[in-house]
Scaffold this motif. Sequence first.
Motif, mmCIF file in Angstrom:
data_model
loop_
_atom_site.group_PDB
_atom_site.id
_atom_site.type_symbol
_atom_site.label_atom_id
_atom_site.label_comp_id
_atom_site.label_asym_id
_atom_site.label_seq_id
_atom_site.Cartn_x
_atom_site.Cartn_y
_atom_site.Cartn_z
ATOM 1 N N SER A 162 4.717 7.299 3.409
ATOM 2 C CA SER A 162 5.226 6.386 4.250
ATOM 3 C C SER A 162 6.491 5.924 3.942
ATOM 4 C CB SER A 162 4.366 5.189 4.768
ATOM 5 O OG SER A 162 3.752 4.892 3.464
ATOM 6 N N HIS A 215 -1.548 6.243 -8.455
ATOM 7 C CA HIS A 215 -0.995 6.192 -6.967
ATOM 8 C C HIS A 215 0.428 5.926 -7.215
ATOM 9 C CE1 HIS A 215 -4.737 5.575 -4.612
ATOM 10 N NE2 HIS A 215 -4.833 6.411 -5.334
ATOM 11 N N GLY A 244 0.898 -1.208 0.023
ATOM 12 C CA GLY A 244 -0.050 0.100 0.048
ATOM 13 C C GLY A 244 0.779 1.162 0.100
ATOM 14 N N GLU A 294 1.533 -1.319 -4.922
ATOM 15 C CA GLU A 294 0.450 -0.660 -5.127
ATOM 16 C C GLU A 294 -0.343 -1.120 -6.237
ATOM 17 O OE1 GLU A 294 -0.967 2.147 -3.349
ATOM 18 O OE2 GLU A 294 -2.588 1.699 -5.102
ATOM 19 N N ASP A 321 -0.329 -1.861 4.829
ATOM 20 C CA ASP A 321 -1.105 -0.651 4.897
ATOM 21 C C ASP A 321 -1.991 -0.399 3.620
ATOM 22 O OD1 ASP A 321 -2.433 1.910 5.789
ATOM 23 O OD2 ASP A 321 -0.590 3.000 5.247
HETATM 24 N N1 SAH Z 1 1.284 3.677 3.153
HETATM 25 C C1 SAH Z 1 0.685 4.958 2.576
HETATM 26 C C2 SAH Z 1 -0.918 4.897 2.719
HETATM 27 C C3 SAH Z 1 -1.439 3.671 1.943
HETATM 28 S S1 SAH Z 1 -3.362 4.147 1.669
HETATM 29 C C4 SAH Z 1 0.937 6.007 3.442
HETATM 30 O O1 SAH Z 1 0.895 5.909 4.708
HETATM 31 O O2 SAH Z 1 1.486 7.095 3.021
HETATM 32 C C5 SAH Z 1 -3.575 2.362 0.724
HETATM 33 C C6 SAH Z 1 -2.991 2.111 -0.688
HETATM 34 O O3 SAH Z 1 -3.447 0.734 -0.793
HETATM 35 C C7 SAH Z 1 -3.776 2.856 -1.464
HETATM 36 O O4 SAH Z 1 -2.930 3.544 -2.202
HETATM 37 C C8 SAH Z 1 -4.583 1.796 -2.087
HETATM 38 O O5 SAH Z 1 -4.720 2.144 -3.620
HETATM 39 C C9 SAH Z 1 -3.585 0.729 -2.039
HETATM 40 N N2 SAH Z 1 -4.278 -0.892 -2.339
HETATM 41 C C10 SAH Z 1 -5.504 -0.920 -1.958
HETATM 42 N N3 SAH Z 1 -5.748 -2.176 -2.142
HETATM 43 C C11 SAH Z 1 -4.763 -2.668 -2.700
HETATM 44 C C12 SAH Z 1 -4.378 -4.234 -3.242
HETATM 45 N N4 SAH Z 1 -5.043 -5.076 -3.337
HETATM 46 N N5 SAH Z 1 -2.971 -4.310 -3.731
HETATM 47 C C13 SAH Z 1 -2.080 -3.332 -3.667
HETATM 48 N N6 SAH Z 1 -2.529 -1.939 -3.230
HETATM 49 C C14 SAH Z 1 -3.709 -1.430 -2.898
#
Ligand code: SAH
Length: 222
Positions: free
Chosen positions: A71, A94, A65, A89, A139
């Motif tokens: 992060s 993103h 994520g 991701e 995350d």
């Molecule tokens: N870690 C980041 C926040 C992540 S938000 C920080 O703190 O700066 C969650 C992210 O996970 C989003 O960008 C979303 O697109 C991604 N995401 C959601 N489901 C996913 C999946 N199945 N596989 C990969 N990424 C995913």
Amino acid sequence: MTQDQWTAVDRYFTDLLAPADEALAATLADSTAAGLPEIAVAPNQGKLLNLLISMLGARSALEIGTLGGYSTIWMARALPADGRMISLEHNPTHADVARANLARAGLDKIVEVRTGSALDSLPQLEAEGAGPFDFVFIDADKVNNPNYVEWALRLSRPGSVIVVDNVVRGGAVLDAETDDPSVTGTRAMFELVSREPRLDATALQTVGMKGYDGLLVARVVA
Ligand code: SAH
Ligand code: DHB
Ligand code: MG
């Protein structure tokens, strides 16, 4: 106790201990400008991830994520110059925003942002012989938290540390009757961790600019 107070205290800590520099500020600004949701970790939480990696002497990290890479930057900055980080991701927008943010932060040699659904990328990483990773930050989609912890175990080693974000969600984690998949996923993750002899874990509730939430910290013991 109010959200305003939690936010003000977070600002106080952050200004003193985890101030933004140009790369971090631009990462958030460009993420917002590109329409990404404003759900990155708080600065003091990013600093916690950074410190955990430093304290472990970790040389490799895996993030599930990426969002805009905020992060990611905090974590990658704690790795040595020859360290390696992979962040997964599934949203290509993103991932593109994150790659640009990481390049501006001078971290594009250390970090690879891999586009794709994490449950597709994780077996690919294993097949490539990537890992073991010293540190894993989970995350992404909370419904898959149990799967991500299983994969984190497969791709780690004794001594590795796994952190899972957003495990409280305003107390929703207590709701055993919910049909919210984020909550059922997180509850299933807690049950898995509690039964898993290879993990030794705790969880903390947090308040701050991101509201009332929390994180799980686990150490791979075997
Ligand atoms: N870690 C980041 C926040 C992540 S938000 C920080 O703190 O700066 C969650 C992210 O996970 C989003 O960008 C979303 O697109 C991604 N995401 C959601 N489901 C996913 C999946 N199945 N596989 C990969 N990424 C995913
Ligand atoms: C959400 C996701 C996160 O990873 C986070 O830290 C906060 C909120 C969300 O999906 O709403
Ligand atoms: Mg999160």
